[in-house]
Design an enzyme around this catalytic site. Structure first.
Site, PDB file in Angstrom:
ATOM      1  N   ASP A 147       0.831  -1.202   0.000  1.00 29.02           N
ATOM      2  CA  ASP A 147       0.000   0.000   0.000  1.00 29.02           C
ATOM      3  C   ASP A 147       0.870   1.259   0.000  1.00 29.02           C
ATOM      4  OD1 ASP A 147      -2.711   1.233   0.546  1.00 29.02           O
ATOM      5  OD2 ASP A 147      -1.651   1.976   2.313  1.00 29.02           O
ATOM      6  N   GLU A 187       1.078  -0.620  -5.135  1.00 27.40           N
ATOM      7  CA  GLU A 187       0.127   0.450  -5.436  1.00 27.40           C
ATOM      8  C   GLU A 187       0.945   1.616  -5.974  1.00 27.40           C
ATOM      9  OE1 GLU A 187      -1.593   2.850  -2.390  1.00 27.40           O
ATOM     10  OE2 GLU A 187      -3.309   3.362  -3.638  1.00 27.40           O
TER      11      GLU A 187
HETATM   12  C1  NOJ Z   1      -4.308   3.292  -0.582  1.00 25.95           C
HETATM   13  C2  NOJ Z   1      -5.488   2.420  -0.296  1.00 25.95           C
HETATM   14  O1  NOJ Z   1      -5.865   1.753  -1.477  1.00 25.95           O
HETATM   15  C3  NOJ Z   1      -6.560   3.327   0.251  1.00 25.95           C
HETATM   16  O2  NOJ Z   1      -7.802   2.674   0.346  1.00 25.95           O
HETATM   17  C4  NOJ Z   1      -6.092   3.839   1.576  1.00 25.95           C
HETATM   18  O3  NOJ Z   1      -7.028   4.773   2.085  1.00 25.95           O
HETATM   19  C5  NOJ Z   1      -4.726   4.534   1.457  1.00 25.95           C
HETATM   20  N1  NOJ Z   1      -3.804   3.818   0.651  1.00 25.95           N
HETATM   21  C6  NOJ Z   1      -4.096   4.725   2.816  1.00 25.95           C
HETATM   22  O4  NOJ Z   1      -3.671   3.495   3.328  1.00 25.95           O
END
Ligand code: NOJ
Ligand code: CA
Length: 574
Positions: free
Chosen positions: A237, A297
């Site tokens: 993430d 991500e």
């Molecule tokens: C990316 C995640 O996909 C999202 O849902 C989240 O709010 C943020 N990162 C913070 O962790």
């Protein structure tokens, strides 16, 4: 254009469907193996499925999905053609950001079940050759994590330097002008120790200090904990925000304000710092100890930035997600063509994604009111036939649409409450999976945590399984093809008919054969002509494998007739 005697079916004939099914379900040897029997790393031929655990399946009828619910749906996923599931965070959490605020990396939140439930999910997955990928929140913890509680307890605590603490610039002034992506300043004053801590996301999500080697090691160990339990990899993430400029320089201010009323800034000092790559190499080294895969991500502005995430020596992420297509507002063949061409020329193993739990569903993004299901099939026809590994988002396979809140008081995502009405939050794309036409779409007997849209009556698994023209039936056939056809698994990508403004067309070529994919991205019928002689197919024989056409396909010796928003997938031989 194509030789006589072409073999045309409206859809795959029932007999070949059965044959396909038999091929796909042929057991492979060891579930957690790194290399498949053909010598590929397993994830290269896999189809991944992202599921939001709160919303997938509720086994204990409390209105919130859980691990037992996921386990009960493994047969559905297997039958769909899924090889690996990525589960959004299911660790203990105060749920401020619905799990992305982790208070213990080594357990399961009781709302989702227990470690024993998790072990059972892994074991049942293994029986079906479905691997489990967890979501590792690397940038921050919850403010309720024991590390942060200790960090906050005093300026001299053992964990003080595990987070980013600084004095204000002046009384009542944060250390610099950085803003949180969820609204307001990125600094929170702690009255106990009279310093500010940094949080790129919610106040309850303090950023870890990745410059502290002890933090790094502790985080590496958290991944080992799960690898040892049989996890096949992680989705990492928010990797862009791992590091901050140590001098905390102000970001350059840009004109205007953000959705929350803060000045716009160019986030050059708190995002995408070069040190991120060092952290990724560290995480990869640990992953390699277990033959695991890392998905990132990775929000990138262009393909060259995306390329960096593989690492100079392919020693960072095996699967950095290409999230760029999620930002394409229009269905435009030229836009998709030029993006895919750029990805192809960059090298690397692409990871195509069209939506996720933070983005409006692609069904809603592209719906025109008249061809919604056709467009859903068209999109599937594209991202599931490109070279690389696709990641589906739960519900895309049944044409689920966003169910956005209409009133601020109904919003669950804090971002939506803070930014209403400019930012309505992400509830709309996180609604319960639509299993049947029973109450609450068969997700739960209790009121679900988010409401299902009225369209669940037609767009649900049970109804679509019975309808051979449904979005789900199309996905099932397409995924069966994807697992079986060497050209779709390993073929090169060759863009053709590059001047066509309406249809995206390409070949996936493998040895002497190729798969032709034609995607009409317009609302009008299109006649498409090909000359594939320069590619060695002077007089090609075409066998249609799958189309989304409503009418039977007729002869096409002159030109291919493509219905509005339709897809055709055909095998081409010499
Ligand atoms: C990316 C995640 O996909 C999202 O849902 C989240 O709010 C943020 N990162 C913070 O962790
Ligand atoms: Ca950070």
């Amino acid at each position: 254009m194509f030789r006589e005697g072409l073999n045309v079916f409206r859809n795959i004939a029932a007999a070949s469907l059965l044959a396909l099914a038999l091929c796909i379900w042929a057991p492979r040897t060891v579930a957690q193996q790194k290399i498949d029997p053909e010598g590929h790393e397993w994830w290269r031929h896999a189809v991944f499925y992202e599921l939001y655990p709160r919303s997938f399946a509720d086994s204990n009828n409390d209105g919130i999905g859980d691990l037992k619910g996921i386990t009960s749906k493994l047969d559905y996923l297997k039958d769909l053609g899924i090889d690996a599931i990525w589960i959004a965070p299911c660790f203990p959490s105060p749920q401020v950001d619905f799990g992305y605020d982790v208070s213990d990396y080594e357990n399961i939140d009781p709302m989702y079940g227990t470690l024993a439930d998790f072990d059972r999910l892994v074991a049942e997955g293994k029986k079906r050759n479905i691997k489990i990928i967890l979501d590792f929140v690397v940038n921050h913890t919850s403010d309720q994590h024991k590390w942060f509680l200790d960090s906050k307890s005093s300026r001299t605590s053992a964990h003080r330097d595990w987070y980013i603490w600084r004095d204000g610039k002046a009384p009542s002034q944060p250390p610099n002008n950085w803003t949180s992506t969820f609204g307001g300043p990125a600094w929170q004053f702690d009255s106990g120790t009279k310093q500010y801590y940094y949080h790129y996301f919610y106040i309850q999500q303090p950023d870890l200090n990745w410059r502290n080697p002890t933090v790094k090691d502790a985080m590496f160990d958290q991944t080992r904990f799960w690898y040892k339990r049989g996890v096949a990899g992680f989705r990492l993430d928010a990797v862009d925000t791992l590091y901050e400029d140590p001098d905390l320089k102000d970001n350059p201010v840009l004109p205007g304000t953000d959705k929350f009323g803060m000045p716009n800034t160019n986030e050059i000092y708190n995002k995408k710092l070069p040190e991120v790559h060092e952290a990724l190499r560290g995480l990869r080294k640990v992953a390699d100890e277990y033959g695991a895969v890392l998905i990132g991500e990775t929000w990138t502005k262009d393909v060259s930035e995306l390329k960096d995430y593989y690492g100079e020596h392919n020693n960072e992420l095996q699967m950095p997600m290409d999230l760029m297509m999620t930002g394409f507002k229009e269905l435009s063949a030229p836009q998709y063509r030029s993006h895919i061409n750029a990805v192809e020329s960059a090298g690397g193993w692409p990871v195509f994604v069209i939506t996720n739990h933070d983005i409006v569903r692609s069904y809603t993004r592209y719906a025109d009111g008249a061809h919604n299901d056709d467009i859903a099939k068209l999109m599937a026809g594209m991202y599931l036939t490109l070279r690389g590994t696709p990641i589906l988002y739960y519900g895309e396979e049944i044409g689920m649409e966003n169910n956005d809140p209409k009133r601020k008081e109904d919003v669950k995502d804090p971002e939506g409450r803070a930014g209403w009405p400019k930012e309505i939050g992400r509830d709309g794309e996180r609604t319960p999976m639509q299993w049947s036409e029973s109450a609450n779409a068969g997700f739960s007997k209790a009121k679900p945590w988010l409401p299902v849209p009225p369209s669940y009556k037609t767009h649900n698994v049970v109804a679509e399984m019975k309808d051979e023209n449904s979005v789900l039936s199309f996905y099932r056939q397409l995924l069966a093809l994807r697992h079986k056809e060497p050209a779709l698994l390993d073929g090169s990508y060759i863009s053709i008919n590059e001047d066509d403004p309406h249809a995206l067309a390409y070949l996936r070529r493998y040895k002497d054969e190729a798969i032709l994919v034609v995607l009409n991205m317009s609302a009008a019928d299109q006649k498409i002509r090909f000359d594939l002689s320069s590619l060695g197919f002077a007089s090609p024989k075409l066998s249609v494998l799958l189309t989304s056409f409503h009418k039977p396909l007729t002869g096409m010796s002159d030109a291919l007739s493509m219905e509005p928003y339709s897809v055709l997938i055909a095998k081409i031989t010499k």
